[in-house]
Write a protein that holds these residues in place. Structure first.
Motif, mmCIF file in Angstrom:
data_model
loop_
_atom_site.group_PDB
_atom_site.id
_atom_site.type_symbol
_atom_site.label_atom_id
_atom_site.label_comp_id
_atom_site.label_asym_id
_atom_site.label_seq_id
_atom_site.Cartn_x
_atom_site.Cartn_y
_atom_site.Cartn_z
ATOM 1 N N LYS A 164 119.830 60.128 39.252
ATOM 2 C CA LYS A 164 121.061 60.893 39.417
ATOM 3 C C LYS A 164 121.199 61.490 40.812
ATOM 4 O O LYS A 164 120.249 61.999 41.367
ATOM 5 C CB LYS A 164 121.123 62.032 38.404
ATOM 6 C CG LYS A 164 121.040 61.606 36.964
ATOM 7 C CD LYS A 164 122.303 60.972 36.484
ATOM 8 C CE LYS A 164 122.236 60.638 35.017
ATOM 9 N NZ LYS A 164 121.376 59.528 34.700
ATOM 10 N N ASP B 85 124.720 55.650 36.338
ATOM 11 C CA ASP B 85 123.411 56.273 36.315
ATOM 12 C C ASP B 85 123.158 56.992 37.639
ATOM 13 O O ASP B 85 122.519 58.027 37.692
ATOM 14 C CB ASP B 85 122.339 55.199 36.067
ATOM 15 C CG ASP B 85 120.956 55.781 35.931
ATOM 16 O OD1 ASP B 85 120.833 56.939 35.488
ATOM 17 O OD2 ASP B 85 119.989 55.086 36.270
ATOM 18 N N CYS C 233 127.298 50.992 33.624
ATOM 19 C CA CYS C 233 126.314 51.992 33.168
ATOM 20 C C CYS C 233 125.272 52.229 34.265
ATOM 21 O O CYS C 233 124.910 53.371 34.546
ATOM 22 C CB CYS C 233 125.628 51.534 31.887
ATOM 23 S SG CYS C 233 126.645 51.609 30.405
ATOM 24 N N ARG C 234 124.799 51.144 34.867
ATOM 25 C CA ARG C 234 123.799 51.272 35.944
ATOM 26 C C ARG C 234 124.374 52.026 37.134
ATOM 27 O O ARG C 234 123.687 52.839 37.759
ATOM 28 C CB ARG C 234 123.313 49.890 36.366
ATOM 29 C CG ARG C 234 122.404 49.230 35.329
ATOM 30 C CD ARG C 234 121.944 47.835 35.730
ATOM 31 N NE ARG C 234 121.429 47.805 37.083
ATOM 32 C CZ ARG C 234 121.650 46.801 37.947
ATOM 33 N NH1 ARG C 234 122.370 45.763 37.586
ATOM 34 N NH2 ARG C 234 121.148 46.835 39.157
ATOM 35 N N CYS D 146 118.206 59.137 32.345
ATOM 36 C CA CYS D 146 117.349 59.087 33.524
ATOM 37 C C CYS D 146 117.711 60.154 34.547
ATOM 38 O O CYS D 146 118.811 60.145 35.103
ATOM 39 C CB CYS D 146 117.427 57.707 34.176
ATOM 40 S SG CYS D 146 116.334 57.563 35.599
ATOM 41 N N HIS E 127 120.048 54.646 29.171
ATOM 42 C CA HIS E 127 119.394 54.941 30.450
ATOM 43 C C HIS E 127 120.292 55.806 31.334
ATOM 44 O O HIS E 127 119.828 56.771 31.947
ATOM 45 C CB HIS E 127 119.017 53.655 31.187
ATOM 46 C CG HIS E 127 118.317 53.925 32.476
ATOM 47 N ND1 HIS E 127 116.960 54.125 32.556
ATOM 48 C CD2 HIS E 127 118.799 54.063 33.735
ATOM 49 C CE1 HIS E 127 116.628 54.373 33.819
ATOM 50 N NE2 HIS E 127 117.745 54.337 34.549
ATOM 51 N N ALA E 128 121.576 55.480 31.395
ATOM 52 C CA ALA E 128 122.508 56.251 32.228
ATOM 53 C C ALA E 128 122.556 57.711 31.799
ATOM 54 O O ALA E 128 122.668 58.601 32.637
ATOM 55 C CB ALA E 128 123.893 55.632 32.179
#
Length: 194
Positions: A104, A68, A64-65, A100, A96-97
């Motif tokens: 990106k 992101d 996920c990070r 945010c 969050h992904a």
């Protein structure tokens, strides 16, 4: 079982990305694997997407990070599925992904029409404070376009059990700092496009 050894002499071969993703769940390898996947960028997207359904929650969170930073349309269904994962850490990382804009390198705020209803439910009903905080932050920028988002943020501001969630929701409702700032920006954007 023989472990795949990753050679870095000639770069990282595409077949090695899956091993790097698996290594995200190994404490002493996670940081270096994350760094290498960041450097690989878009080349490693298929492996990152597979990591979103991994059995190890640490791998899902790390993917996920990573996503992101390297959002791609094919990852959206799996990211959205992770919003319903039993682990609040996985739900928060997926939130969050999807939310945010600062991180990106490609498209921003993807699949808003699919994510907003889920985020509203998470803001109003998730048992974990951190997930509700992230949901409030995800929903905030949509407050001027969606009456449902505004209603959910007003409700969270007045009744959430967490003072932090109430505070974040308060930023995004009429009279709140971010509400006012984004309203001015939205009005100026409309004037420029007219």
């Amino acid at each position: 079982m023989k472990r795949l050894r990753i050679s870095t002499l000639g770069g990282i071969a595409p077949r090695d990305y899956g091993a790097l993703v698996d290594s995200l769940g190994v404490r002493h390898r996670a940081k270096e694997s994350f760094r290498r996947l960041m450097l690989a960028g878009h080349s490693a997207l298929p492996a990152m997407r597979k990591g979103l359904v991994h059995d190890n929650d640490d791998v899902r969170i790390a993917c996920c990070r990573l996503l992101d930073h390297f959002m791609d349309v094919k990852a959206l269904p799996r990211l959205i599925e992770n919003l319903k994962h039993p682990s609040p850490n996985v739900r928060g990382a997926a939130m969050h992904a999807l939310a945010c804009d600062r991180c990106k390198e490609g498209a921003c705020r993807p699949a808003e029409e699919k994510v907003l209803p889920i985020a509203i439910d998470m803001l109003l009903d998730d048992p974990h404070r951190r997930v509700r905080q992230m949901a409030a932050d995800l929903l905030g920028p949509s407050v001027h376009r969606s009456p449902d988002v505004l209603g959910a943020l007003v409700k969270a501001n007045s009744s959430d059990t967490s003072p932090t969630v109430r505070k974040i929701a308060g930023w995004w409702i009429p009279g709140g700092v971010r509400y006012t700032k984004t309203l001015k920006k939205e009005r100026s954007d409309l004037q420029l496009s007219a």
